[in-house]
Design an enzyme around this catalytic site. Structure first.
Site, short mmCIF file in Angstrom:
data_model
loop_
_atom_site.label_atom_id
_atom_site.label_comp_id
_atom_site.label_asym_id
_atom_site.label_seq_id
_atom_site.Cartn_x
_atom_site.Cartn_y
_atom_site.Cartn_z
N ARG A 138 10.93 -30.16 16.85
CA ARG A 138 11.75 -31.30 17.23
C ARG A 138 12.55 -31.67 16.00
NH1 ARG A 138 11.72 -34.97 21.87
NH2 ARG A 138 12.78 -36.86 21.22
N ARG B 141 4.68 -38.49 22.37
CA ARG B 141 4.29 -38.08 23.71
C ARG B 141 4.63 -36.62 23.98
NH1 ARG B 141 6.59 -41.77 28.10
NH2 ARG B 141 5.13 -43.16 27.03
N THR B 142 5.82 -36.20 23.60
CA THR B 142 6.20 -34.79 23.79
C THR B 142 5.26 -33.89 22.98
OG1 THR B 142 8.51 -35.41 24.12
CG2 THR B 142 8.08 -33.15 23.50
N LYS C 141 12.41 -31.76 -1.03
CA LYS C 141 12.80 -31.08 -2.27
C LYS C 141 14.08 -30.28 -2.11
CE LYS C 141 8.09 -30.78 -4.10
NZ LYS C 141 6.86 -29.98 -3.99
N HIS D 129 16.82 -30.26 25.36
CA HIS D 129 15.39 -30.56 25.45
C HIS D 129 14.91 -29.78 26.66
CE1 HIS D 129 11.61 -32.40 25.19
NE2 HIS D 129 11.88 -33.64 25.50
#
Lengths: 314, 314, 314
Positions: free
Chosen positions: C102, C51-52, C81, C130
Site C-alpha cells: 500500500r 482494515r485492508t 534514509k 485498489h
C-alpha cells in the site's frame, strides 16, 4: 457466546474451572497439536499497551492459534475518517475468531460486544475494567498462598488479610481485586494510601456491606504486621496538582527493606507492574517478592481463558 | 544459554558450524516439520529497523517458529512510565522463547542478557554492535569468493585484500568485519575515507598489532587494482558540520562504472544497504555487485543462528 | 509470475475461476492442512489502512500461510534514509513469498512489480488502483443478485441497472467497478453526484463507447425506481473549497429510509466502507443493506486470489 468484558461477571464455579485449567498451561507452551489451530485473534489496541498485547498474543500462539495485531488502531484510517466503533467491530469481526480490544474510552468493550460476531475480550477500557488483570491477580494470590489445590473449598481465603497500598482511587486493578476476593470467603482488607488517593467511598461501603472487613489508614506500619498479602500500586505524578505534594507522597509510599521490617515471614508482595520507584530493587531478591511471578501468571491464565472461550463455542 | 550480543564473542569453530548450517537453509524455507515449531520469538525494537526485523521474523517463521513483534517498543507504555529495561526484559522473557532486541543505547543488549530467562539476540544497539550483520558480511565474503566449501582450512582468506570505503569512523559494520576477518588468515585491509571519517586510531593499531596489513588513503584509485573485495558504506550528511564539505565528499566517495575502471574482473562489491547515492544504479547490473545477494544472505544466516541457539538449549 | 497491480488486467475467465474458488472459501477458514503452509506474506504498508491489511493477513493465515507485517513502512528506516522503492522491494522480496503493498504514490505497485522476485499485490496506490476492492465489489454484486451459480453465462448482468452515488470524481473504487461490469453484459449505469464531483468525462465516454448505457444526474430520485444496485460512496469534506457547499451536499447526498422510498424491493445497497454520515444507521437493518456482507466478502475473495497466485507458481 462468551464475552469477557467486566470482572463483575465472574462467578466462583467459572473461576475455579479457569484456574484449574491455567495450572496445566505452562507445561503446554509450544506443544504441537493444540486446540486453537486455525483460529485467528485480532488485537485491536486503540492505545499502546505492548506488554498486555504480547501476553495475549503469546497465549494465543502457544495454543496453536494465529494473531493479527494492530498497535495503533486509534490511527486506523477508518476511525480517523469518522467510522463508529460499532462499524469497525462489525467489519473486523467478520475476519477473525476473537477480538482483544484496548480502548481509552470506558465502556468501549461493552459496546463492541453488542455488535461483534466473535467473542470480545476487554484488555482495558479507560478507567473502566481490565478483567484479565483481575483474573491473574486472584490466581497469583491463590498460587502464592498455595491454595490452588483447594479450589473446591468455598471459603478458602477465610481470615486472610490483604493490604492495598498506593493509589487506591484510580487503580481499576485494586477495585476489581477487592470485589473478586469476596467470592473466596471472609477476608479483611486494609487500604493504605495518601489522603487524596483513597479508595472511592462507594466501593468501601459496598465491600463492608457485603461482609468484608475494611480499614483505612495513611501508614503501612499500622497494618503491616497482620498483613498476609501486600498489593502495591504506583502513585502517578500526574494525579497531583501540587508537585511538592507528589514528592512527599512518593518518598513515603515506597516499599524497601526498611519498610518491610515487622512483616510476616510469608508475606506475599504483589504489584501489577510496571513499577517505577514504589518498590526498591533490593526487594526483588526476597522470596516474598511475587510481582514477577504475578506477571508470568498472565500467560497461563490467558491461555486458559482462550481455551474456555473456544470450548464454549464448539 | 547462548546470547548473541557482540561479534567479539564469535570463534572460528562456532562460525564454521553456523556457516555450514546456513548453506542448506535456503532450501529449507517453508518446508513443514521444522525444528522451531512451538517456539515464540519476540522482536523488541526500541527504534525502527523494519528490514532487520523482517529478516529475523522470516528466519523464525521459515523454521516453523512464531513471532510477536513490536515496532515501537520505545513508545511501550511501560518504558514511557519509567520502567527499567531490566524489568521489561524480566517480564517479556516469561512470555517467549527468544528475544531480538534493537535499542538506541550502546550496551542495551548486554544489559538485557543479564536478566533474561531466554536467549537475547542483539539486532543493533546504538553505535555499539550489530553482530548478525557482521555474520552475514563474513558469510557473503566467503560465498562470493567460493570458499564456503573450504571452511576446514584455518587460513582460507590468506592473501586477500579487502578495501573498506566511505564512512569508516561511525560504521560499526566495518569495525566488526575488520576484526572478524582476522580469524580467517592473513588479510590486507585498505581504508579509503574522507579525512574526517577515518577508522578510529585504536582499531587501526589493534588490527596491525594482530598481524593484519593495513593501509589508509583518501583515494580509491591508490588501492583499487589490488583489491579483491570492496566494502562500500554510506557517508551520511549529518556527520558533517559544513554542508559544503559533505557535497564535496559525496561526489568523490561514489562508486560508478568510471570509478571501477582498473579493478580486477572478479572484484566483489559489498554494501550493508540501504544505499543512497554512493553506488550508482548502473553498477547493479555487474556480476561483481554482490550487495543484493549480501542482503539475501541475512535470511539463511539468521535461520542457522536460530537453529543453533535452540539446539544448544534442548 | 502473476502480479495483481491493476483491475484493468482482469479478464472474464480469470474472474470466473477466482469467484468459483471464493465461494468455497468461507467453509475452509481455519481448516488445517491448507495450501499455503510454509509461505510467507509481507504486508508493506507505506500508509495506514489497518482494515485492508487485516483482511489480507486473515486470508493468508486462514490458508495456513504466515505474515510479517509493517504498519508504517513510510517510517521504514531505509526509506527515510533515502533508499528507492525499488531497492526496498529487491531486498524484501528475498525474504518472503508474496508482498502486499500500500503506497500513497500512484504507480508504486507497478514499479514494485518490475523488480520483485515474488508476486506483488497492490492494496491501493494513491488515487491509482485498489484492484482487490474492485474484485470484492463485483463478487458482492453477483452474490447479492444470486448470480454466482451462473458464471458460465457470458452476459449474466444483461439489463442490470447500477447507480453510483456520491463522490464519483475521486473514487477509484467506482471507476474500477464501472469498467469491470462491462465484462458481464450490457448494463446501464447511472451516476448521481454533486456537480463538482462528477465522473471524469473521459471515463464516461469510454464507457458509452463500449456499449454501456450511461446517465448523469444530481438527483437520486430521477433514477432510484429503476435501480437494481445502489453503490454509495463517501463525500469527503476535504474535496470542497467552500465548507458551506460541503454542508449542503452532505445533507442531500445521504441515504436514509426516506431517500429509499420508491426503490425496488430487491434493491442492493453497497458501500466500500468506512461510512460516516452518508448512510443512516436505520438503513442497516434492511435486508437490502449489503455493505457489511460486502466487507465480509473481502476475506474469501482474497483467499481465492492468494490460492490462485500460488497455484500459478508451483
Amino acid at each position: 457466546m462468551k464475552h469477557i468484558v467486566s470482572s463483575g461477571e465472574f462467578e466462583r464455579p467459572w473461576l475455579d474451572r479457569l484456574f484449574r485449567l491455567a495450572q496445566g498451561m505452562q507445561a503446554r507452551r509450544g506443544k504441537p497439536g493444540e486446540v486453537l489451530i486455525g483460529k485467528l485473534m485480532v488485537t485491536l489496541f486503540y492505545e499502546a499497551s505492548t506488554r498486555t498485547r504480547m501476553s495475549f498474543e503469546a497465549a494465543m500462539r502457544y495454543l496453536g492459534g494465529m494473531v493479527s495485531s494492530t498497535e495503533n488502531a486509534g490511527q486506523f484510517s477508518s476511525a480517523i475518517k469518522g467510522e463508529t466503533l460499532e462499524d469497525s467491530i462489525r467489519v473486523v469481526s467478520g475476519d477473525c475468531d476473537v477480538i482483544v480490544i484496548r480502548h481509552p474510552m470506558t465502556g468501549a468493550a461493552a459496546r463492541a460486544s453488542l455488535v461483534s460476531r466473535v467473542p470480545i475480550i476487554n484488555a482495558g477500557d479507560g478507567v473502566g475494567e481490565h478483567p484479565t488483570q483481575a483474573l491473574l491477580d486472584v490466581y497469583t494470590l491463590l498460587a502464592e498462598r498455595r491454595l490452588l489445590d483447594r479450589l473446591s473449598e468455598p471459603n478458602v481465603l477465610d481470615g486472610l488479610t490483604v493490604t492495598m497500598f498506593g493509589d487506591l482511587k484510580n487503580g481499576r486493578t485494586v477495585h476489581s481485586l477487592a470485589r473478586l476476593l469476596r467470592s473466596y470467603g471472609r477476608v479483611h482488607l486494609n487500604f493504605v494510601s495518601p489522603h487524596a488517593l483513597r479508595l472511592p467511598g462507594g466501593l468501601l461501603h459496598e465491600l463492608s456491606d457485603n461482609g468484608v472487613g475494611v480499614f483505612e489508614t495513611d501508614h503501612l506500619s499500622d497494618v503491616l504486621a497482620a498483613t498476609n498479602v501486600l498489593y502495591v500500586t504506583r502513585v502517578q505524578k500526574e494525579r497531583f496538582d501540587d508537585p511538592k505534594e507528589y514528592e512527599i507522597v512518593k518518598s513515603s509510599y515506597r516499599i524497601d527493606l526498611d519498610a518491610l521490617r515487622g512483616a510476616k515471614d510469608d508475606l506475599v508482595i504483589m504489584h501489577p507492574l510496571p513499577r517505577v520507584d514504589e518498590i526498591a530493587p533490593t526487594v526483588d531478591a526476597l522470596s516474598n517478592a511475587a510481582y514477577f511471578r504475578q506477571a508470568d501468571n498472565g500467560l497461563p491464565v490467558r491461555m486458559a481463558l482462550l481455551q474456555m472461550i473456544f470450548q464454549n463455542r464448539s
